[in-house]
Design a protein around this motif. Structure first.
Motif, mmCIF file in Angstrom:
data_model
loop_
_atom_site.group_PDB
_atom_site.id
_atom_site.type_symbol
_atom_site.label_atom_id
_atom_site.label_comp_id
_atom_site.label_asym_id
_atom_site.label_seq_id
_atom_site.Cartn_x
_atom_site.Cartn_y
_atom_site.Cartn_z
ATOM 1 N N UNK A 149 0.831 -1.071 -0.057
ATOM 2 C CA UNK A 149 -0.036 0.185 -0.092
ATOM 3 C C UNK A 149 0.915 1.224 0.098
ATOM 4 N N UNK A 150 0.123 2.432 -0.361
ATOM 5 C CA UNK A 150 0.586 3.682 -0.345
ATOM 6 C C UNK A 150 -0.123 4.632 0.466
ATOM 7 N N UNK A 151 0.715 5.358 1.323
ATOM 8 C CA UNK A 151 -0.460 6.436 2.322
ATOM 9 C C UNK A 151 0.728 7.390 2.525
ATOM 10 N N UNK A 152 0.219 8.751 1.701
ATOM 11 C CA UNK A 152 0.723 9.977 2.227
ATOM 12 C C UNK A 152 2.178 9.819 2.235
ATOM 13 N N UNK A 153 2.850 9.300 0.757
ATOM 14 C CA UNK A 153 4.097 9.065 0.289
ATOM 15 C C UNK A 153 4.943 8.189 1.053
ATOM 16 N N UNK A 154 4.348 7.300 1.668
ATOM 17 C CA UNK A 154 5.005 6.267 2.135
ATOM 18 C C UNK A 154 4.383 4.744 1.759
ATOM 19 N N UNK A 155 5.517 3.999 1.420
ATOM 20 C CA UNK A 155 5.238 2.483 0.813
ATOM 21 C C UNK A 155 5.180 1.687 2.054
ATOM 22 N N UNK A 156 4.212 0.955 2.088
ATOM 23 C CA UNK A 156 4.289 -0.352 3.197
ATOM 24 C C UNK A 156 4.111 -1.555 2.242
ATOM 25 N N UNK A 157 5.360 -2.286 2.263
ATOM 26 C CA UNK A 157 5.510 -3.270 1.377
ATOM 27 C C UNK A 157 5.037 -4.685 2.044
ATOM 28 N N UNK A 158 4.357 -5.208 1.109
ATOM 29 C CA UNK A 158 3.993 -6.601 1.490
ATOM 30 C C UNK A 158 4.128 -7.598 0.525
ATOM 31 N N UNK A 159 3.602 -8.863 0.280
ATOM 32 C CA UNK A 159 3.795 -9.897 -0.582
ATOM 33 C C UNK A 159 3.394 -9.659 -1.858
ATOM 34 N N UNK A 160 2.180 -9.114 -2.027
ATOM 35 C CA UNK A 160 1.561 -8.621 -3.461
ATOM 36 C C UNK A 160 1.481 -7.165 -3.898
ATOM 37 N N UNK A 161 2.080 -6.989 -5.075
ATOM 38 C CA UNK A 161 1.920 -5.688 -5.392
ATOM 39 C C UNK A 161 1.008 -5.653 -6.443
ATOM 40 N N UNK A 162 -0.137 -4.815 -6.526
ATOM 41 C CA UNK A 162 -1.086 -4.865 -7.606
ATOM 42 C C UNK A 162 -0.796 -3.559 -8.513
ATOM 43 N N UNK A 163 -0.906 -3.894 -9.770
ATOM 44 C CA UNK A 163 -0.448 -2.774 -10.680
ATOM 45 C C UNK A 163 -1.616 -2.793 -11.653
#
Length: 282
Positions: A149-163
């Motif tokens: 996820x992305x929140x106010x300029x920060x990326x919270x990296x998790x297993x799955x990136x949806x594009x």
């Protein structure tokens, strides 16, 4: 109402998933199993949903990227290539999000055990862009435990990136202060200076830039163009994918895949899961 159990095997671990309650007239869901293969960083399953077992077949062959065409139909996100297939098509939740929820690690940070790389869920929007993307975001947010996820300029990296590909609502995505999906660019975006935190991937129709489809030697000028294209994308922090590459089994496809691999193309596009797995694991 009854609850239908699906089992997904990850090595020796079997995960049970409970599907949504079925109506009395609904056909019972079939039991499915998937034993995760060794992850292959460059393996991308084009139109993954057309395989016998969407997602699961790709995972068994070690694919780290899958593509799903999505339509918004009466409030539901359905996965299909053409509109005439929608009545019988599974939902995005059924085909991808629920199985992924049962396969990721308990902390939501890994899909393949011991593999730190992301798994890419490429969602190709076929219906109207803004409304479909909004519905996708709602469903992804329900699975934020394992969706990057992305929140106010920060990326919270998790297993799955949806594009998001296809009918991408650029303005809506740029305006969002919180989102659970990222933008798939095109070759014209290479010089856009869009941040890779917004556009991590650049995809393009191979035939728009190249004429060679693997027969004989790749023309030197096209090889130079390919390497320069990939280098430019990587320097900006973007991954590279091409569609419409030759996918007919034989020496020509092998030649083309060899050139893509040598150039550092991040996602090699195919419908032939065992064929690309065999090529990448030699």
């Amino acid at each position: 109402m009854t609850m239908i159990a699906h089992t997904l095997a990850t090595g020796s671990t079997v995960v049970a998933l409970l599907a949504a309650p079925q109506t009395a007239t609904a056909a019972p869901a079939a039991e499915t199993t998937a034993e995760l293969g060794a992850p292959l960083a460059q393996a991308h399953a084009h139109n993954d949903y057309e395989h016998d077992r969407p997602l699961l077949d790709a995972l068994e062959h070690g694919f780290t990227s899958v593509e799903a065409d999505v339509w918004l139909v009466e409030g539901e996100l359905r996965v299909a290539h053409d509109a005439w297939e929608l009545a019988e098509a599974p939902t995005l939740e059924e085909a991808y999000l629920a199985p992924l929820a049962g396969l990721v690690s308990p902390n939501g940070k890994q899909l393949y055990p011991g593999h730190d790389g992301d798994f890419q869920l490429l969602i190709d929007i076929k219906s109207e862009g803004p409304a479909t993307w909004a519905a996708i975001e709602e469903e992804l947010a329900e699975h934020k435990k394992f969706i990057t996820g992305y929140h106010q300029g920060e990326i919270k990296d998790r297993a799955v990136e949806a594009v998001i590909s296809g009918n991408r609502p650029l303005a809506d995505m740029q305006a969002a202060t919180t989102r659970y999906s990222f933008y798939d660019g095109r070759s014209t975006d290479l010089a856009s200076a869009l941040a890779p935190q917004f556009m991590p991937l650049v995809s393009e129709n191979w035939t728009k830039l190249f004429t060679w489809q693997g027969v004989g030697e790749m023309p030197a000028v096209e090889r130079e163009t390919l390497h320069q294209y990939v280098e430019t994308a990587h320097a900006a922090g973007y991954r590279v994918r091409f569609w419409a590459t030759n996918d007919i089994a034989g020496p020509a496809r092998e030649n083309l895949w060899t050139e893509l691999q040598a150039a550092g193309v991040d996602h090699i596009n195919t419908d032939d899961l065992p064929g690309l797995q065999e090529f990448l694991t030699r």
